[in-house]
Design an enzyme around this catalytic site. Structure first.
Site, mmCIF file in Angstrom:
data_model
loop_
_atom_site.group_PDB
_atom_site.id
_atom_site.type_symbol
_atom_site.label_atom_id
_atom_site.label_comp_id
_atom_site.label_asym_id
_atom_site.label_seq_id
_atom_site.Cartn_x
_atom_site.Cartn_y
_atom_site.Cartn_z
ATOM 1 N N SER A 251 0.844 -1.197 0.000
ATOM 2 C CA SER A 251 0.000 0.000 0.000
ATOM 3 C C SER A 251 0.869 1.233 0.000
ATOM 4 C CB SER A 251 -0.863 0.017 1.258
ATOM 5 O OG SER A 251 -0.001 0.150 2.374
ATOM 6 N N LYS A 252 0.330 2.273 -0.593
ATOM 7 C CA LYS A 252 1.161 3.479 -0.739
ATOM 8 C C LYS A 252 1.398 4.189 0.585
ATOM 9 C CE LYS A 252 -2.467 6.494 -2.473
ATOM 10 N NZ LYS A 252 -3.071 7.022 -3.659
ATOM 11 N N ARG A 253 0.651 3.828 1.596
ATOM 12 C CA ARG A 253 0.927 4.395 2.923
ATOM 13 C C ARG A 253 2.288 3.947 3.434
ATOM 14 N NH1 ARG A 253 -4.365 6.158 5.293
ATOM 15 N NH2 ARG A 253 -4.676 7.702 3.667
#
Ligand code: GLU
Length: 491
Positions: A251-253
């Site tokens: 995930s881009k988090r």
């Protein structure tokens, strides 16, 4: 004839997961002398954009993952953009309605929520079926007269096991009780993913569907649609999902996920493709470094292992380093470096900003270095010296990061407007608000104008710089994030 496809939806940044699935499809096709098709699944009109489609095409080309048929190169089975195929889906939906396999449904979203809530209360763990959605004829007439547009849903079995075969996983058993009477055509008349995907895979004569594991739960509906239409189903291959180092879904988090990030951060396409090729697969001789051509010649889809492959930045850097050091002759290194460092317009933009600040050419490099790193190194003192307290700095960076996640226009003025508006909503002076942003973006309080800096280094690097600064300042715990999200939503 082997025909495979990728079917990305152009709804955001081009994702490394798309490149990963494209790579495995392409290797499978090349090895079998088959065709690799690129189809754009843009039936979500609200979220799909031409810009995102172009970014997908550009970034896959950058990686050298070339398709044989697609919206840009054409092919016998076009059009390859679902938004241009609406009539085909309507016709097929009608066919299912005529044979009693699909029905019009006039239920409103609120009613569906209520029905679901009722069932939860009653402890019924069953999805919504045709029988649950029925309305009396009078009620249907009334809603028609009100001009309410129906959706078309498919009839699915009430319960019982559904068996789907996957080439890597064997026979998978899923339970029909969990499957809703899926919407096939939405109120806007456009198809959902399920109908369009099945119809297109059939009409485009796709022989193998190689896609991410997240689609397994859709397979029963797809299988049933093939049955309803009386078509053979392509062979299914669900690839394991890419994971963050903590094993959660990539995930881009936690990890940059946009292919363009890796380009802008100075990776070689060969290095990234090599790394993606190792996600769930390895060369027969276990060699870690291999080219796309070598992968194609040795590829064996049946050797894909299902344990979630971890996409690890450090490993990727290490592998990319091998490519940079071992595979580039100095002249090619210079050429590639120059292309990377000075894409069109960048030199002009930097000179525009810095010429008035220097006395000699030698003054340029230190001032310009922030334009040529992936991220600056950060020092606690730089944040300590700022006007806002530590907590507010963290909040500023987190709110800005959320704001810019949604931002697609990365021109200086558009950024200025968004950022000024955010500072205003937070009740902060723009000057104070910008201080931690300066440091996050450049590592220093003396930096080129920050909006220009962001615009020149681009969305991907800017977003990562903000995220790294947030982590550097201690990060935001899950609990704190919940609280901040609430506050952010009220702004
Ligand atoms: N449109 C889907 C996606 O965005 C395609 C999934 C599939 O390959 O069936 O990934």
């Amino acid at each position: 004839m082997v025909r495979v496809r990728i079917a990305p939806s152009p709804t955001g940044d081009p994702h490394v997961g798309t490149a990963y699935i494209a790579l495995f499809n392409m290797c499978f096709a090349r090895q079998a002398g088959g065709k690799f098709v690129l189809r754009i699944e843009d039936t979500d009109q609200q979220r799909s954009t031409a810009k995102s489609e172009q970014a997908i095409l550009d970034s896959l080309s950058w990686l050298g993952l070339q398709w044989d048929e697609g919206p840009d190169v054409g092919g016998e089975y076009g059009p390859y953009r679902q938004s241009e195929r609406a009539d085909i889906y309507t016709k097929h939906a009608q066919q299912l309605i005529d044979s009693g396999k699909a029905f019009y449904c006039y239920r409103t979203p609120q009613e569906l929520d209520e029905l679901r809530a009722q069932r939860r209360e009653q402890g019924i763990q069953k999805a919504l079926k045709a029988s649950d959605l029925q309305l009396s004829n009078e009620e249907i007439e009334r809603r028609k007269a009100q001009g309410i547009a129906p959706v078309v849903r498919m009839v699915v079995p009430e319960e019982g096991p559904c068996h789907v075969r996957d080439r890597l996983r064997g026979l998978i058993e899923l339970d029909w009780a969990n499957v809703d009477a899926q919407i096939l055509l939405k109120q806007d008349g456009l198809p959902t993913y399920h109908l369009a995907n099945v119809v297109d895979d059939h009409l485009m004569q796709i022989s193998h569907v190689i896609r991410g594991e997240e689609w397994i739960n859709s397979a029963p509906k797809h299988q049933l649609l093939y049955e309803y239409f009386g078509w053979d189903m392509p062979e299914l291959v669900h690839m394991p999902l890419l994971r963050n180092p903590d094993k959660s879904k990539l995930s881009k988090r936690k990890n940059p996920t946009s292919i363009t990030y890796y380009r802008d951060a100075g990776f070689m396409p060969e290095g990234l493709v090599n790394y993606l090729g190792r996600m769930g697969w390895s060369m027969p001789d276990e060699s870690e470094k291999f080219s796309l051509g070598e992968m194609v010649s040795q590829f064996d889809i049946d050797k894909v292992s299902l344990g979630g492959p971890v996409f690890d930045q450090e490993k990727l850097r290490w592998l990319n380093g091998l490519w940079i050091r071992e595979d580039l002759q100095p002249a090619e290194f210079i050429q590639r470096y120059a292309n990377w460092a000075f894409p069109q317009g960048k030199a002009e933009a930097i000179v525009d900003l810095l010429q008035q600040r220097v006395e000699t050419f030698a003054d340029m490099a230190p001032l310009a270095s922030v334009f040529f790193v992936d991220h600056p190194s950060l020092k606690q003192e730089s944040f300590d010296a700022l006007k806002l307290d530590a907590e507010t700095q963290l909040k500023v960076l987190q709110f800005l990061s959320w704001t810019l996640d949604q931002q697609s226009d990365w021109q200086r003025d558009a950024l200025y407007q968004q950022i000024a508006a955010l500072a205003d909503k937070m009740g902060l002076k723009l000057r104070d608000f910008l201080q931690p942003v300066f440091v996050a973006m450049s590592g220093s309080t003396v930096c080129p104008p920050v909006f220009d800096l962001m615009s020149i280094v681009g969305a991907d690097l800017s977003r990562v710089r903000l995220r790294l600064a947030i982590e550097f300042l201690g990060g935001v715990s899950k609990k704190a994030a919940k609280r901040l999200e609430k506050e952010f939503a009220t702004l």
